[in-house]
Design a protein around this motif. Structure first.
Motif, PDB file in Angstrom:
ATOM      1  N   ARG A   1      -6.487   9.887 -20.955  1.00 17.78           N
ATOM      2  CA  ARG A   1      -5.710  10.308 -22.269  1.00 17.78           C
ATOM      3  C   ARG A   1      -4.631  11.123 -21.773  1.00 17.78           C
ATOM      4  N   THR A   2      -3.331  10.946 -22.321  1.00 16.28           N
ATOM      5  CA  THR A   2      -2.166  11.748 -21.702  1.00 16.28           C
ATOM      6  C   THR A   2      -1.966  13.039 -22.552  1.00 16.28           C
ATOM      7  N   LEU A   3      -1.770  13.991 -21.876  1.00 20.53           N
ATOM      8  CA  LEU A   3      -1.603  15.420 -22.840  1.00 20.53           C
ATOM      9  C   LEU A   3      -0.072  15.192 -23.480  1.00 20.53           C
ATOM     10  N   SER A   4      -0.446  15.525 -24.909  1.00 20.61           N
ATOM     11  CA  SER A   4       1.068  15.291 -25.539  1.00 20.61           C
ATOM     12  C   SER A   4       1.243  16.718 -26.382  1.00 20.61           C
ATOM     13  N   ARG A   5       2.414  17.425 -26.511  1.00 23.05           N
ATOM     14  CA  ARG A   5       2.234  18.558 -27.331  1.00 23.05           C
ATOM     15  C   ARG A   5       2.684  18.122 -28.756  1.00 23.05           C
ATOM     16  N   ASN A   6       2.751  16.974 -28.916  1.00 24.19           N
ATOM     17  CA  ASN A   6       2.923  16.538 -30.253  1.00 24.19           C
ATOM     18  C   ASN A   6       1.605  16.182 -30.894  1.00 24.19           C
ATOM     19  N   ASN A   7       0.522  16.001 -30.052  1.00 22.54           N
ATOM     20  CA  ASN A   7      -0.832  15.781 -30.423  1.00 22.54           C
ATOM     21  C   ASN A   7      -1.662  16.729 -29.893  1.00 22.54           C
ATOM     22  N   ILE A   8      -1.974  17.904 -30.312  1.00 22.61           N
ATOM     23  CA  ILE A   8      -2.663  19.287 -29.695  1.00 22.61           C
ATOM     24  C   ILE A   8      -4.222  18.753 -29.545  1.00 22.61           C
ATOM     25  N   SER A   9      -4.657  17.527 -30.237  1.00 27.02           N
ATOM     26  CA  SER A   9      -5.906  17.410 -30.213  1.00 27.02           C
ATOM     27  C   SER A   9      -6.194  16.703 -28.711  1.00 27.02           C
ATOM     28  N   SER A  10      -5.161  16.376 -27.887  1.00 26.90           N
ATOM     29  CA  SER A  10      -5.354  15.983 -26.643  1.00 26.90           C
ATOM     30  C   SER A  10      -5.778  16.963 -25.460  1.00 26.90           C
ATOM     31  N   TYR A  11      -5.238  18.059 -26.113  1.00 27.91           N
ATOM     32  CA  TYR A  11      -5.526  19.447 -25.237  1.00 27.91           C
ATOM     33  C   TYR A  11      -6.996  19.906 -25.469  1.00 27.91           C
TER      34      TYR A  11
ATOM     35  N   TRP B   1      -9.351  17.836 -26.186  1.00 32.17           N
ATOM     36  CA  TRP B   1     -10.250  16.959 -25.704  1.00 32.17           C
ATOM     37  C   TRP B   1     -10.300  17.102 -24.075  1.00 32.17           C
ATOM     38  N   THR B   2      -9.384  17.488 -23.505  1.00 28.17           N
ATOM     39  CA  THR B   2      -9.044  17.504 -22.238  1.00 28.17           C
ATOM     40  C   THR B   2      -9.960  18.799 -21.591  1.00 28.17           C
ATOM     41  N   LEU B   3      -9.953  19.905 -22.513  1.00 27.71           N
ATOM     42  CA  LEU B   3     -10.742  21.242 -22.368  1.00 27.71           C
ATOM     43  C   LEU B   3     -12.363  20.838 -22.159  1.00 27.71           C
ATOM     44  N   ASN B   4     -12.468  20.027 -23.333  1.00 32.10           N
ATOM     45  CA  ASN B   4     -13.914  19.632 -23.654  1.00 32.10           C
ATOM     46  C   ASN B   4     -14.342  18.906 -22.440  1.00 32.10           C
ATOM     47  N   THR B   5     -13.564  17.923 -21.923  1.00 32.06           N
ATOM     48  CA  THR B   5     -13.960  17.013 -20.953  1.00 32.06           C
ATOM     49  C   THR B   5     -14.243  17.809 -19.700  1.00 32.06           C
ATOM     50  N   ILE B   6     -13.196  18.694 -19.372  1.00 32.80           N
ATOM     51  CA  ILE B   6     -13.479  19.611 -18.051  1.00 32.80           C
ATOM     52  C   ILE B   6     -14.761  20.482 -18.521  1.00 32.80           C
ATOM     53  N   LYS B   7     -15.062  21.104 -19.358  1.00 30.21           N
ATOM     54  CA  LYS B   7     -16.259  21.739 -19.715  1.00 30.21           C
ATOM     55  C   LYS B   7     -17.466  21.226 -19.278  1.00 30.21           C
ATOM     56  N   GLU B   8     -17.643  19.888 -19.836  1.00 32.86           N
ATOM     57  CA  GLU B   8     -18.719  19.023 -19.971  1.00 32.86           C
ATOM     58  C   GLU B   8     -19.057  18.680 -18.512  1.00 32.86           C
ATOM     59  N   PHE B   9     -18.024  18.037 -17.839  1.00 28.41           N
ATOM     60  CA  PHE B   9     -17.852  17.581 -16.492  1.00 28.41           C
ATOM     61  C   PHE B   9     -18.717  18.520 -15.406  1.00 28.41           C
ATOM     62  N   TYR B  10     -17.802  19.937 -15.345  1.00 23.58           N
ATOM     63  CA  TYR B  10     -18.308  20.864 -14.482  1.00 23.58           C
ATOM     64  C   TYR B  10     -19.574  21.513 -14.690  1.00 23.58           C
ATOM     65  N   GLU B  11     -19.828  21.458 -16.033  1.00 30.35           N
ATOM     66  CA  GLU B  11     -21.253  22.051 -16.245  1.00 30.35           C
ATOM     67  C   GLU B  11     -22.188  21.144 -15.656  1.00 30.35           C
TER      68      GLU B  11
ATOM     69  N   PHE C   1      -8.852  27.776 -29.368  1.00 32.17           N
ATOM     70  CA  PHE C   1      -9.825  27.799 -30.594  1.00 32.17           C
ATOM     71  C   PHE C   1      -9.856  28.856 -31.307  1.00 32.17           C
ATOM     72  N   GLU C   2      -9.625  30.054 -30.603  1.00 31.83           N
ATOM     73  CA  GLU C   2     -10.063  31.183 -31.167  1.00 31.83           C
ATOM     74  C   GLU C   2      -8.685  31.824 -31.929  1.00 31.83           C
ATOM     75  N   GLU C   3      -7.682  32.052 -31.151  1.00 36.47           N
ATOM     76  CA  GLU C   3      -6.508  32.664 -31.265  1.00 36.47           C
ATOM     77  C   GLU C   3      -5.492  31.520 -31.978  1.00 36.47           C
ATOM     78  N   ASN C   4      -5.959  30.435 -31.821  1.00 35.92           N
ATOM     79  CA  ASN C   4      -4.835  29.387 -32.288  1.00 35.92           C
ATOM     80  C   ASN C   4      -3.518  29.696 -31.772  1.00 35.92           C
TER      81      ASN C   4
ATOM     82  N   VAL D   1     -11.176  30.298 -16.175  1.00 38.16           N
ATOM     83  CA  VAL D   1      -9.631  29.834 -16.650  1.00 38.16           C
ATOM     84  C   VAL D   1      -9.914  28.994 -17.977  1.00 38.16           C
ATOM     85  N   LEU D   2     -10.889  28.097 -17.935  1.00 36.78           N
ATOM     86  CA  LEU D   2     -11.261  27.300 -18.841  1.00 36.78           C
ATOM     87  C   LEU D   2     -11.752  27.864 -20.209  1.00 36.78           C
ATOM     88  N   LYS D   3     -12.437  29.143 -19.950  1.00 31.26           N
ATOM     89  CA  LYS D   3     -12.503  29.949 -21.108  1.00 31.26           C
ATOM     90  C   LYS D   3     -11.417  30.539 -21.771  1.00 31.26           C
TER      91      LYS D   3
END
Length: 313
Positions: A182-192, A194-204, A111-114, A102-104
């Motif tokens: 970090r609160t997810l904000s649809r006005n600040n896509i960088s929070s998303y 950050w969240t995906l990278n955090t999940i990826k690094e943690f679970y790896e 990242f790819e399809e924007n 799901v993460l991918k």
């Protein structure tokens, strides 16, 4: 009597008292363990071939034979605790592989399809799956493992370096604290991002630690496979082919919820573990408690509240 002789006598007397108390406690513990092993779930665990502890190989069917000899009570408790830890590692590994898939997909959208809309919906759904299902399950499994471990006179819980599985289950259970930094904000896509990278690094890291903790102790039937994800994809595609409209995440939520329900029944309740809703603790019943043949689970079909803050304005 000289001071030295008095000291020696006192030490011997104290040692005898400790030895006697420990034997009395061990007898009660062995009875408690044997009662627990009467639950049907132990005969149905099939993820492992064997476990190894201090170069000795243990097979589950031999371990669950009762009655237990008092002199080998601690040995059996230790082996069963390791066996349970290996079993729970397999459960979490299967779920982590689903999360990685799901993460991918979420990362691909962002990242790819924007595709911002698909990206944030995917990310929010992923966070909720982790928070509502994965984290609570990890906490419950850790508590079960600890409850069994605490029957031993010298629990592994006091030796963190050799009790890695329990520690990692605790980290998975507490992962929501990381995401809430970090609160997810649809006005600040960088929070998303950050969240995906955090999940990826943690679970790896978690996946690597669980593998290292079990690679020499647990002989699995199969381990690092994506069979659960493949099975669900096939089932979902079959539904779509019938022109039935069903969102993938709605389908996935249902699959994970049902899977975790099954795990809790088969690898928790049917192994003899009990949950006290007042203290929110797992315990093993004492021998005077009657075994419950029928298991009643609290209804969990209702959608639980979203546990993470999301700003959409």
């Amino acid at each position: 009597m000289s001071l030295l002789k008095l000291y020696t006598f006192s030490f011997v007397l104290f040692s005898v008292m400790i030895y006697t108390n420990s034997k009395t406690t061990l007898k009660k513990t062995v009875n408690q363990l044997d009662k627990m092993l009467m639950y049907s779930g132990w005969k149905n665990l099939n993820d492992l071939i064997s476990i190894t502890y201090y170069k000795k190989i243990y097979y589950l069917q031999k371990l669950i034979k009762i009655p237990t000899k008092r002199i080998k009570g601690d040995q059996k408790i230790r082996a069963l605790t390791i066996y349970l830890g290996c079993t729970y590692t397999k459960v979490m590994n299967d779920l982590l592989l689903v999360i990685s898939k799901v993460l991918k997909e979420c990362q691909k959208n962002l990242f790819e399809e924007n595709d911002i809309k698909k990206g944030y919906i995917c990310t929010e759904q992923l966070v909720n799956i982790i928070s509502l299902f994965i984290a609570p399950l990890a906490t419950l499994l850790k508590e079960a493992m600890d409850a069994l471990d605490l029957l031993h006179e010298t629990p592994l819980a006091y030796h963190k370096n050799t009790y890695i599985i329990s520690s990692e289950l605790k980290r998975i259970g507490n992962f929501l604290e990381n995401l809430n930094e970090r609160t997810l904000s649809r006005n600040n896509i960088s929070s998303y991002f950050w969240t995906l990278n955090t999940i990826k690094e943690f679970y790896e890291k978690i996946g690597e630690k669980l593998y290292n903790a079990t690679v020499f102790q647990c002989e699995f039937v199969t381990f690092n496979t994506s069979s659960l994800w493949k099975e669900w994809k096939i089932e979902y595609n079959a539904i779509i082919d019938k022109n039935i409209k069903l969102g993938f995440f709605k389908f996935l939520n249902g699959q994970i919820r049902n899977y975790i329900k099954t795990i809790i029944i088969e690898k928790y309740f049917q192994l003899g573990f009990k949950y006290d809703p007042l203290t929110e603790e797992t315990f093993i019943p004492t021998p005077d408690k009657i075994i419950e043949i029928e298991l009643d689970l609290k209804k969990t079909d209702e959608e639980p509240p979203i546990p993470i803050q999301i700003e959409n304005h």
